[in-house]
Design a protein around this motif. Sequence first.
Motif, PDB file in Angstrom:
ATOM      1  N   ASN A  73      43.592  37.751  49.721  1.00  0.00           N
ATOM      2  CA  ASN A  73      42.138  37.685  49.512  1.00  0.00           C
ATOM      3  C   ASN A  73      41.686  38.786  48.557  1.00  0.00           C
ATOM      4  OD1 ASN A  73      39.660  36.428  49.904  1.00  0.00           O
ATOM      5  ND2 ASN A  73      39.176  37.573  51.765  1.00  0.00           N
TER       6      ASN A  73
ATOM      7  N   ASN B 289      38.651  32.885  46.500  1.00  0.00           N
ATOM      8  CA  ASN B 289      39.786  31.992  46.254  1.00  0.00           C
ATOM      9  C   ASN B 289      39.354  30.613  45.767  1.00  0.00           C
ATOM     10  OD1 ASN B 289      41.606  33.969  47.102  1.00  0.00           O
ATOM     11  ND2 ASN B 289      41.513  33.292  49.237  1.00  0.00           N
TER      12      ASN B 289
ATOM     13  N   GLY C  68      35.253  33.499  51.655  1.00  0.00           N
ATOM     14  CA  GLY C  68      36.313  32.695  51.061  1.00  0.00           C
ATOM     15  C   GLY C  68      36.080  32.348  49.607  1.00  0.00           C
TER      16      GLY C  68
ATOM     17  N   ALA D 230      45.669  34.756  46.815  1.00  0.00           N
ATOM     18  CA  ALA D 230      45.048  33.949  47.868  1.00  0.00           C
ATOM     19  C   ALA D 230      45.396  34.493  49.247  1.00  0.00           C
ATOM     20  CB  ALA D 230      45.490  32.493  47.738  1.00  0.00           C
TER      21      ALA D 230
ATOM     22  N   LYS E 267      34.485  38.412  50.418  1.00  0.00           N
ATOM     23  CA  LYS E 267      35.812  38.164  50.983  1.00  0.00           C
ATOM     24  C   LYS E 267      35.723  37.311  52.246  1.00  0.00           C
ATOM     25  CE  LYS E 267      38.442  42.027  49.127  1.00  0.00           C
ATOM     26  NZ  LYS E 267      39.516  43.001  49.402  1.00  0.00           N
TER      27      LYS E 267
END
Length: 406
Positions: A128, A63, A60, A125, A57
């Motif tokens: 997350n 996503n 990033g 998004a 997470k």
Amino acid sequence: MIARAKEAFAMPHPLFALDAANPHLAKAIALREIFARDAVERDQEGGRPEAQIRLLKESGLLNALIPKEYGGAGEPWSTALKIAREFAKVDGSLGHIYAYHFNSVHAAYVRGTPEQAADFYRRSAAGNWFWGNTANSFSRSLFGRRDGADWILDGYRPFTSGSHVADYIQVAFEDEATNERHFAAIPSNREGLTIENDWNGIGQRQTGSGRVTYTNVRIRSDEIFDFRANEAKPFQTLTPFQQQSVLLNVFVGSAQGALIAARDYTRESSRPWLHSGVERHIDDPWVKRVYGDLYIKTKAATALADEAAEALDAVWARGRDLTEEERGAAAVKIAAANVYAGNVALEVTSQIFEVMGARSATTAHGFDRFWRNVRTHTLHNPAEYKTRNVGAWVLTGEPPAPSTFQ
């Protein structure tokens, strides 16, 4: 002379290095190094990889495949597959659930309307989210009944990979009156949902691929995917491509990781066989031949995996304009890559023990995890039937018909 030999011996060249020019792949390399530190212990303990999901997470990478207009990075499928492959070099479980996460992220895009997909993309998004699934293809064990515009679900699903660490999960259930299958997405903390976390397979021990139980679980009408069977039918059959591509890259990453780990052990710890006539194990012609053979096969599996990933990128980019002919051509490439990757991974992860030696077969080293992970997945995905499908295409030109595994 001895000092110079040791100095040269201490500098092995890298095998199967990932191109770090892509910042997402660079992050994957850094995370792989962290995951490697306790991969053996976590494999032996099983349970939830909570710290590793937290790192994902923070990176990033969850996503990566969400389109840019909805807050993601807009990367192609091939990026996620290479990341999964990199993780699988040390931990097949993390490679598996990371890439499977995107199967569920994209579920509304494949099975719902563009509006639903946009909504889930934006919220995922922004939050997350890490996604799991309870959408087992074969199990007819979860049924829903209508309650006004909503549904009430009772039953269970087995093989729910990633559910034990998920924020959101994809759901598949049957209408108890008609047996028609429906898909939805709900938060993992929905009332009545029990994630059993009872997975006890010989491999993939941290995937959470056990049972999820539903007891009067309410699914709101806006959480049900609006599946329109007559719209863009070839595109709606791409879910097996995603799933099979994940598995084949876990196979390839496992083979690569096993070969790297074995090479390092052989260089540093293996002793020459009594009758070999050499002072160093790496100088034995037999050992050289085995490593050469395994490396060549793993490189070939990697090349086929890359070709299959390009094929998935291409059909995915076509979206709802995808034709049956385009889908069929991609199906052959993905099936061929899957078969070869699985076979090579089984061979590599088993044969490395022969050239590492007897002391390598202790649980402390954890080399057996590579074989156990690959063996677990290949049993869910028999190579025999994929090989026949490829053979039928060679003989007749007819691609595999869309199905659960094609």
